[in-house]
Motif scaffolding. Structure first.
Motif, PDB file in Angstrom:
ATOM      1  N   ALA A  73      63.275   7.194  45.664  1.00 29.72           N
ATOM      2  CA  ALA A  73      62.892   7.722  44.345  1.00 29.72           C
ATOM      3  C   ALA A  73      63.064   9.229  44.257  1.00 29.72           C
ATOM      4  CB  ALA A  73      61.437   7.364  44.054  1.00 29.72           C
ATOM      5  N   GLU A  74      63.045   9.892  45.400  1.00 32.50           N
ATOM      6  CA  GLU A  74      62.961  11.354  45.428  1.00 32.50           C
ATOM      7  C   GLU A  74      64.101  12.053  44.702  1.00 32.50           C
ATOM      8  OE1 GLU A  74      61.855  14.799  48.730  1.00 32.50           O
ATOM      9  OE2 GLU A  74      62.291  12.743  49.376  1.00 32.50           O
ATOM     10  N   THR A  75      65.275  11.465  44.699  1.00 26.44           N
ATOM     11  CA  THR A  75      66.436  12.140  44.091  1.00 26.44           C
ATOM     12  C   THR A  75      66.937  11.434  42.828  1.00 26.44           C
ATOM     13  OG1 THR A  75      67.929  10.898  45.558  1.00 26.44           O
ATOM     14  CG2 THR A  75      67.208  13.072  46.307  1.00 26.44           C
ATOM     15  N   ARG A  76      66.151  10.505  42.285  1.00 27.54           N
ATOM     16  CA  ARG A  76      66.597   9.787  41.092  1.00 27.54           C
ATOM     17  C   ARG A  76      66.651  10.708  39.875  1.00 27.54           C
ATOM     18  NH1 ARG A  76      66.474   4.119  41.493  1.00 27.54           N
ATOM     19  NH2 ARG A  76      67.130   3.713  43.631  1.00 27.54           N
ATOM     20  N   GLN A  77      67.612  10.416  39.006  1.00 20.59           N
ATOM     21  CA  GLN A  77      67.790  11.168  37.769  1.00 20.59           C
ATOM     22  C   GLN A  77      67.610  10.238  36.574  1.00 20.59           C
ATOM     23  OE1 GLN A  77      68.264  14.472  37.954  1.00 20.59           O
ATOM     24  NE2 GLN A  77      68.223  14.282  40.194  1.00 20.59           N
ATOM     25  N   LEU A  78      67.373  10.819  35.413  1.00 16.14           N
ATOM     26  CA  LEU A  78      67.210  10.020  34.201  1.00 16.14           C
ATOM     27  C   LEU A  78      68.454   9.183  33.927  1.00 16.14           C
ATOM     28  CD1 LEU A  78      64.806   9.820  32.258  1.00 16.14           C
ATOM     29  CD2 LEU A  78      66.008  11.384  30.725  1.00 16.14           C
ATOM     30  N   SER A  79      69.608   9.703  34.291  1.00 17.23           N
ATOM     31  CA  SER A  79      70.863   8.990  34.042  1.00 17.23           C
ATOM     32  C   SER A  79      70.948   7.680  34.820  1.00 17.23           C
ATOM     33  CB  SER A  79      72.054   9.884  34.420  1.00 17.23           C
ATOM     34  OG  SER A  79      71.975  10.272  35.789  1.00 17.23           O
ATOM     35  N   ASN A  80      70.197   7.566  35.920  1.00 18.41           N
ATOM     36  CA  ASN A  80      70.218   6.326  36.699  1.00 18.41           C
ATOM     37  C   ASN A  80      69.616   5.160  35.930  1.00 18.41           C
ATOM     38  OD1 ASN A  80      69.368   8.362  39.517  1.00 18.41           O
ATOM     39  ND2 ASN A  80      71.385   7.546  39.020  1.00 18.41           N
ATOM     40  N   LEU A  81      68.850   5.438  34.869  1.00 22.45           N
ATOM     41  CA  LEU A  81      68.255   4.381  34.057  1.00 22.45           C
ATOM     42  C   LEU A  81      69.222   3.838  33.013  1.00 22.45           C
ATOM     43  CD1 LEU A  81      64.652   5.765  33.401  1.00 22.45           C
ATOM     44  CD2 LEU A  81      65.346   3.987  35.010  1.00 22.45           C
ATOM     45  N   GLY A  82      70.413   4.407  32.944  1.00 25.07           N
ATOM     46  CA  GLY A  82      71.377   3.933  31.959  1.00 25.07           C
ATOM     47  C   GLY A  82      70.861   4.144  30.541  1.00 25.07           C
ATOM     48  N   PRO A  83      71.071   3.171  29.639  1.00 27.85           N
ATOM     49  CA  PRO A  83      70.617   3.319  28.247  1.00 27.85           C
ATOM     50  C   PRO A  83      69.126   3.593  28.130  1.00 27.85           C
ATOM     51  CG  PRO A  83      72.088   1.444  28.450  1.00 27.85           C
ATOM     52  CD  PRO A  83      71.785   1.902  29.846  1.00 27.85           C
ATOM     53  N   LEU A  84      68.343   3.097  29.088  1.00 27.91           N
ATOM     54  CA  LEU A  84      66.901   3.305  29.035  1.00 27.91           C
ATOM     55  C   LEU A  84      66.550   4.788  29.171  1.00 27.91           C
ATOM     56  CD1 LEU A  84      64.661   1.234  28.650  1.00 27.91           C
ATOM     57  CD2 LEU A  84      64.237   1.333  31.112  1.00 27.91           C
ATOM     58  N   GLY A  85      67.398   5.535  29.859  1.00 26.38           N
ATOM     59  CA  GLY A  85      67.169   6.969  29.983  1.00 26.38           C
ATOM     60  C   GLY A  85      67.249   7.676  28.639  1.00 26.38           C
ATOM     61  N   PHE A  86      68.143   7.196  27.779  1.00 23.16           N
ATOM     62  CA  PHE A  86      68.251   7.791  26.439  1.00 23.16           C
ATOM     63  C   PHE A  86      66.989   7.521  25.625  1.00 23.16           C
ATOM     64  CE2 PHE A  86      72.806   7.371  27.485  1.00 23.16           C
ATOM     65  CZ  PHE A  86      73.226   8.659  27.204  1.00 23.16           C
ATOM     66  N   VAL A  87      66.401   6.338  25.834  1.00 22.55           N
ATOM     67  CA  VAL A  87      65.165   6.009  25.117  1.00 22.55           C
ATOM     68  C   VAL A  87      64.085   7.033  25.435  1.00 22.55           C
ATOM     69  CG1 VAL A  87      63.268   4.347  25.029  1.00 22.55           C
ATOM     70  CG2 VAL A  87      65.615   3.544  24.911  1.00 22.55           C
ATOM     71  N   MET A  88      63.965   7.402  26.694  1.00 22.76           N
ATOM     72  CA  MET A  88      62.932   8.342  27.112  1.00 22.76           C
ATOM     73  C   MET A  88      63.116   9.711  26.467  1.00 22.76           C
ATOM     74  SD  MET A  88      60.835   6.767  29.169  1.00 22.76           S
ATOM     75  CE  MET A  88      59.990   8.049  30.087  1.00 22.76           C
TER      76      MET A  88
ATOM     77  N   LEU B 162      51.722  11.734  54.717  1.00 22.52           N
ATOM     78  CA  LEU B 162      51.772  11.919  53.260  1.00 22.52           C
ATOM     79  C   LEU B 162      52.807  12.963  52.815  1.00 22.52           C
ATOM     80  CD1 LEU B 162      47.966  11.817  52.393  1.00 22.52           C
ATOM     81  CD2 LEU B 162      49.707  10.215  51.598  1.00 22.52           C
ATOM     82  N   ALA B 163      53.669  13.385  53.727  1.00 25.05           N
ATOM     83  CA  ALA B 163      54.613  14.464  53.402  1.00 25.05           C
ATOM     84  C   ALA B 163      55.525  14.094  52.236  1.00 25.05           C
ATOM     85  CB  ALA B 163      55.442  14.815  54.638  1.00 25.05           C
ATOM     86  N   THR B 164      56.064  12.877  52.239  1.00 32.80           N
ATOM     87  CA  THR B 164      56.974  12.478  51.166  1.00 32.80           C
ATOM     88  C   THR B 164      56.237  12.391  49.838  1.00 32.80           C
ATOM     89  OG1 THR B 164      58.234  11.178  52.777  1.00 32.80           O
ATOM     90  CG2 THR B 164      58.700  10.781  50.453  1.00 32.80           C
ATOM     91  N   HIS B 165      55.015  11.883  49.846  1.00 29.79           N
ATOM     92  CA  HIS B 165      54.211  11.825  48.622  1.00 29.79           C
ATOM     93  C   HIS B 165      53.986  13.228  48.064  1.00 29.79           C
ATOM     94  CE1 HIS B 165      53.414   7.847  50.278  1.00 29.79           C
ATOM     95  NE2 HIS B 165      52.937   7.477  49.095  1.00 29.79           N
ATOM     96  N   GLY B 166      53.734  14.181  48.957  1.00 30.31           N
ATOM     97  CA  GLY B 166      53.531  15.554  48.511  1.00 30.31           C
ATOM     98  C   GLY B 166      54.768  16.133  47.865  1.00 30.31           C
ATOM     99  N   ARG B 167      55.945  15.841  48.436  1.00 27.92           N
ATOM    100  CA  ARG B 167      57.198  16.360  47.877  1.00 27.92           C
ATOM    101  C   ARG B 167      57.509  15.730  46.530  1.00 27.92           C
ATOM    102  NH1 ARG B 167      59.383  15.171  52.915  1.00 27.92           N
ATOM    103  NH2 ARG B 167      60.709  13.565  51.959  1.00 27.92           N
ATOM    104  N   VAL B 168      57.328  14.407  46.433  1.00 30.54           N
ATOM    105  CA  VAL B 168      57.733  13.690  45.219  1.00 30.54           C
ATOM    106  C   VAL B 168      56.782  13.956  44.065  1.00 30.54           C
ATOM    107  CG1 VAL B 168      58.049  11.398  44.192  1.00 30.54           C
ATOM    108  CG2 VAL B 168      58.936  11.872  46.480  1.00 30.54           C
ATOM    109  N   PHE B 169      55.472  13.917  44.327  1.00 29.13           N
ATOM    110  CA  PHE B 169      54.498  13.961  43.231  1.00 29.13           C
ATOM    111  C   PHE B 169      53.902  15.340  42.975  1.00 29.13           C
ATOM    112  CE2 PHE B 169      54.170   9.492  44.788  1.00 29.13           C
ATOM    113  CZ  PHE B 169      54.706   8.892  43.662  1.00 29.13           C
ATOM    114  N   GLY B 170      53.556  16.071  44.002  1.00 28.63           N
ATOM    115  CA  GLY B 170      52.911  17.359  43.775  1.00 28.63           C
ATOM    116  C   GLY B 170      51.630  17.218  42.976  1.00 28.63           C
TER     117      GLY B 170
END
Length: 333
Positions: free
Chosen positions: A71-86, A173-181
């Protein structure tokens, strides 16, 4: 029932697997997923196969944050058409409502539900179908992606109150800290994001009413083509409403904008009923909750919509032919 999702769910799977010393193509083959789906993000693949893949990859790597690393490097574009909805909605509330409405075009096994109380809002996710036992990696992936999408829509300065997980805390918890803050809580009653209710009415800076209309027309046409059945619609609503204790055929009908007779009639045409679907969902959820750890049975009872542990115990004995404790003990042996 078999649910499907876009192969975009496997975005950067290969890179993450290799980074933790796992052979991605061996794992794909073991999960029954063709390598060819990595070449086209719009191929629909079985959701349970993806869940098995993520869990197996985490075990092979000896880590418990594999899904979150994806999940850490996902972009809105990865959601396809659903990304436009957001991006093309006036407020976060409208963006989430539209996302929930069109979500099955991206992932048939995922339900997004918003609850508000006491000035707080819970953006809850539920995974239906899947595999017995742990769904930790799939849950982490979904919540990680959802958080990143909300941050993109509202801006990097936005922070939720809490990120909630039903599973236990990881060793690190290192990854959780990076992803969520943001604060993260484990062994909660739901998987989701808690924020201020006022956040839901925050303006989305990218909103364009003309573009929003075009996106809506396009996705509505896709929904018509997808031919969702009444049992599918009811099942998704049952998953969302069971933990609230307010799941009923009348409530389901209200959400669908029809009367209860219409719901019952259309379900009957498929050989289903409201009660049979509730039972099916309960069996699916109970199997997961009881298999995945030592969650108190009183919590399990609440999560599957029972008002008391005794009522849950009677139902369980009737469906599984033994007590919960006996069933759990046999599974552990």
């Amino acid at each position: 029932m078999s649910y499907r999702l876009r192969s975009a769910a496997l975005t950067n799977y290969v890179e993450v697997a290799r980074s933790v010393g796992v052979d991605p193509y061996h794992q794909l083959s073991s999960a029954g997923i063709s390598q060819s789906v990595l070449l086209d993000s719009d191929i629909m693949i079985p959701a349970d196969a993806v869940a098995r893949l993520l869990e197996a990859s985490a075990r092979a790597a000896g880590i418990d944050d594999f899904g979150l690393r994806m999940a850490e490097t996902r972009q809105l574009s990865n959601l396809g058409p659903l990304g436009f909805v957001m991006r093309e909605q006036p407020t976060l509330r409208k963006a989430l409502e539209s996302m929930a409405h069109y979500l099955r075009l991206q992932n048939e096994a995922l339900v997004i539900h918003i609850e508000e109380s006491g000035g707080l809002a819970v953006i809850r996710e539920d995974i239906i179908g899947g595999i017995p036992g742990s769904m930790r990696q799939a849950t982490d992936l979904v919540l990680g992606v959802l958080y990143r999408m909300l941050s993109v829509v509202l801006g990097a300065a936005w922070r939720p109150r809490t990120i909630c997980f039903t599973h236990d805390a990881p060793a690190n918890l290192a990854t959780h800290g990076r992803v969520f803050g943001a604060p993260v809580a484990f062994r909660q009653d739901f998987d989701g994001i808690v924020c201020l209710a006022t956040d839901l009415d925050a303006a989305v800076p990218t909103y364009d009413p003309v573009m929003a209309l075009q996106v809506r027309r396009y996705l509505d046409a896709m929904l018509v083509q997808s031919n969702t059945t009444m049992p599918d619609k009811v099942r998704r609503l049952v998953v969302a409403l069971l933990p609230s204790g307010a799941c009923s055929v009348d409530r389901i009908a209200q959400h669908l904008g029809v009367d209860r007779r219409t719901v019952s009639r259309q379900l009957a045409s498929y050989g289903d009923s409201y009660l049979s679907i509730v039972d099916e969902v309960r069996i699916e959820l109970v199997t997961r909750y009881v298999d995945s750890g030592d969650r108190p049975l009183s919590e399990v009872a609440t999560l599957v919509g029972f008002s008391s542990l005794s009522a849950f115990s009677r139902w369980f004995n009737g469906r599984f032919g033994c007590s919960v404790s006996t069933w759990r003990r046999d599974k552990e042996q």
